[in-house]
Design an enzyme around this catalytic site. Sequence first.
Site, PDB file in Angstrom:
ATOM      1  N   GLY A  30       1.156  -1.129   0.039  1.00 21.65           N
ATOM      2  CA  GLY A  30      -0.509   0.295   0.184  1.00 21.65           C
ATOM      3  C   GLY A  30       0.530   0.911   0.146  1.00 21.65           C
ATOM      4  N   HIS A  36       4.600   1.400  -8.534  1.00 24.12           N
ATOM      5  CA  HIS A  36       3.132   0.341  -7.675  1.00 24.12           C
ATOM      6  C   HIS A  36       2.468   0.440  -9.454  1.00 24.12           C
ATOM      7  CE1 HIS A  36       3.752   1.436  -3.407  1.00 24.12           C
ATOM      8  NE2 HIS A  36       4.376  -0.096  -3.260  1.00 24.12           N
ATOM      9  N   GLN A 154      15.464  -8.608  -2.895  1.00 22.76           N
ATOM     10  CA  GLN A 154      13.772  -9.583  -2.575  1.00 22.76           C
ATOM     11  C   GLN A 154      13.845 -10.309  -4.390  1.00 22.76           C
ATOM     12  OE1 GLN A 154      10.483  -7.421  -0.844  1.00 22.76           O
ATOM     13  NE2 GLN A 154      10.095  -7.067  -2.532  1.00 22.76           N
ATOM     14  N   SER A 186       9.710   5.007  -3.279  1.00 23.96           N
ATOM     15  CA  SER A 186       9.081   4.618  -2.086  1.00 23.96           C
ATOM     16  C   SER A 186       7.990   4.839  -1.518  1.00 23.96           C
ATOM     17  CB  SER A 186      10.738   3.661  -1.489  1.00 23.96           C
ATOM     18  OG  SER A 186      10.375   3.582   0.157  1.00 23.96           O
ATOM     19  N   SER A 187       7.385   4.376  -0.862  1.00 21.14           N
ATOM     20  CA  SER A 187       6.276   4.295  -0.014  1.00 21.14           C
ATOM     21  C   SER A 187       7.420   5.399   1.347  1.00 21.14           C
ATOM     22  CB  SER A 187       5.490   3.372   0.658  1.00 21.14           C
ATOM     23  OG  SER A 187       4.681   2.401  -0.412  1.00 21.14           O
TER      24      SER A 187
END
Length: 266
Positions: A30, A36, A154, A186-187
């Site tokens: 989120g 995203h 990742q 980035s969030s």
Amino acid sequence: MKVFRTRLAFQNWRKSLKINQTIGFVPTMGALHEGHISLVRRAEKENDLVVVSIFVNPTQFGPKEDFKKYPRREKEDLQLLRDSGVDAVFLPRSVHEVYGFGAETKVIARPSLTTMLEGRFRPGHFDGVVTVVLKLFQIAQSHRAYFGEKDYQQLQVIKAMASDFFLDLKVVACPTQREASGLARSSRNQYLSKEARDRAGFIYQTLNRVKSTSEAARALKKKGFKVQYLEDWDLDLSSQKTKGLRRRLFAGFFNGVRLIDNIQKK
Ligand code: AMP
């Protein structure tokens, strides 16, 4: 756009789809941004339907990390996904929707990919990541899953998990999206002021411009970055490499915010 708050409701919808409809899956935590959405666009190009999950996964955060204060912006996220043409969102209403009650089975990420770089500073992080990603893969039952190169280690760890467990899906890597300054989106960037975000563009410039990793680390330290690692590796992260085609990976703090980035070097 369908929004599912429980695993069962999502799975019922998933089972109702035609067998020949291809699904692209984009797992997220989120606080969505252009990074995203670039994954969503790629998934839309390559599949009949696109599914996004929004789940802040507790098991990938260390005890001193920002799980509690990680940005949560459900309403804005859903609007962004609606505007992007996403078909379904899995937004579990509680951790139990993903972890179940009393489900203690965990996945251990491939140690040869997790004892260095992020793994040195975030012990257990990748075990939490592969555990939740395997659970989400099992729920989503997608043909393809989309991940950003922004989280390069990742990406390698997830590819390895998919291969080690013979998962019948394709893990698709997508390029890092950046702010105008060069800072990787980035969030967590919202923890920084606009001015700090512009100054943090120095990470990307330095990774690109400077020849050796030690020189690059020195340049960053001079500008107030606290460097955790800045290393060159071969593309599959099997060994360090100082020349030729390689990946340069960085992690460090700026104004108290932990930032990571990586680029390809030739
Ligand atoms: P997160 O919500 O941070 O867990 O990220 C969800 C997915 O979006 C992961 O596959 C990330 O690698 C990817 N992602 C995050 N930021 C970016 C970015 N700036 N560019 C491309 N992909 C990204």
